[in-house]
Write a protein that holds these residues in place. Structure first.
Motif: not given
Ligand code: S3P
Length: 177
Positions: A2-4, A101-105, A167-169, A174-175
């Motif tokens: 689920s994208s929730r 959902i992943s973030f590359y710092l 920015r991450i939030i 958005k996504e």
């Protein structure tokens, strides 16, 4: 899936700020923080340096993978802060992409160097001379960016931590909401 409300995973090289950003994100979003390094230490009842020294890196990577998978399988959406190598060994990055959902710092070499040089806790850094550490960062970043850049979003992580968290939030909302 689920994208929730899904897990948020932070990846990046040692010294990229994953722990700091992870703590801030967890308190802002009121979510649990799972730090894979801390989980490994708790599970093994040994420091990471001791694991590397007494059981070897291969063993560490196996435990790290187990800990990562169990974090990704947890029901409650969490902030997962990973060790710098977690996405780059075995099938770590595939699992991350499947369940979060992943973030590359992303931080440049010079800043990484000044953040980790002289560190007494990280086995891959301890005992390296300046020159050796510069070479190590160069070489491993080149290899590891092939994994890191598969993250859903690359965040340039030079700003102050609050701005990075914002920015991450923003991207997450958005996504995924
Ligand atoms: C490692 C990074 C460390 C820790 C271990 C190995 C790596 O975590 O998992 O020392 O291979 O880059 P941090 O990125 O939190 O320092």
């Amino acid at each position: 899936m689920s994208s929730r409300r899904i897990h948020i995973v932070l990846i990046g090289f040692m010294g990229s700020g994953k722990s700091t950003i992870g703590h801030l994100l967890a308190s802002k979003l009121n979510r649990p923080l799972i730090d894979t390094d801390r989980e490994v230490v708790e599970r093994e009842k040994m420091s990471i340096s001791a694991i590397f020294e007494q059981k070897g890196e291969k063993y560490f990577r196996k435990v790290e993978r187990e800990v990562l998978l169990s974090a990704l399988n947890s029901e409650i959406p969490a902030i997962i802060s990973t060790g710098g190598g977690a996405p780059c060994f075995l099938d770590g990055m595939d699992y991350i992409l499947r369940s979060s959902i992943s973030f590359y710092l992303k931080v440049g070499r010079a800043s990484l160097f000044s953040r980790i040089y002289g560190d007494k806790e990280r086995p891959l850094v301890i005992l390296k001379t300046k020159h050796e550490l510069i070479q190590f960062i160069d070489l491993s970043l080149r290899k590891r960016e092939a994994f890191y850049t598969r993250a859903n979003k690359t965040i340039l992580a030079y700003d102050n931590p609050d701005k990075i968290v914002e920015r991450i939030i923003k991207y997450y909302n958005k996504e995924h909401i």
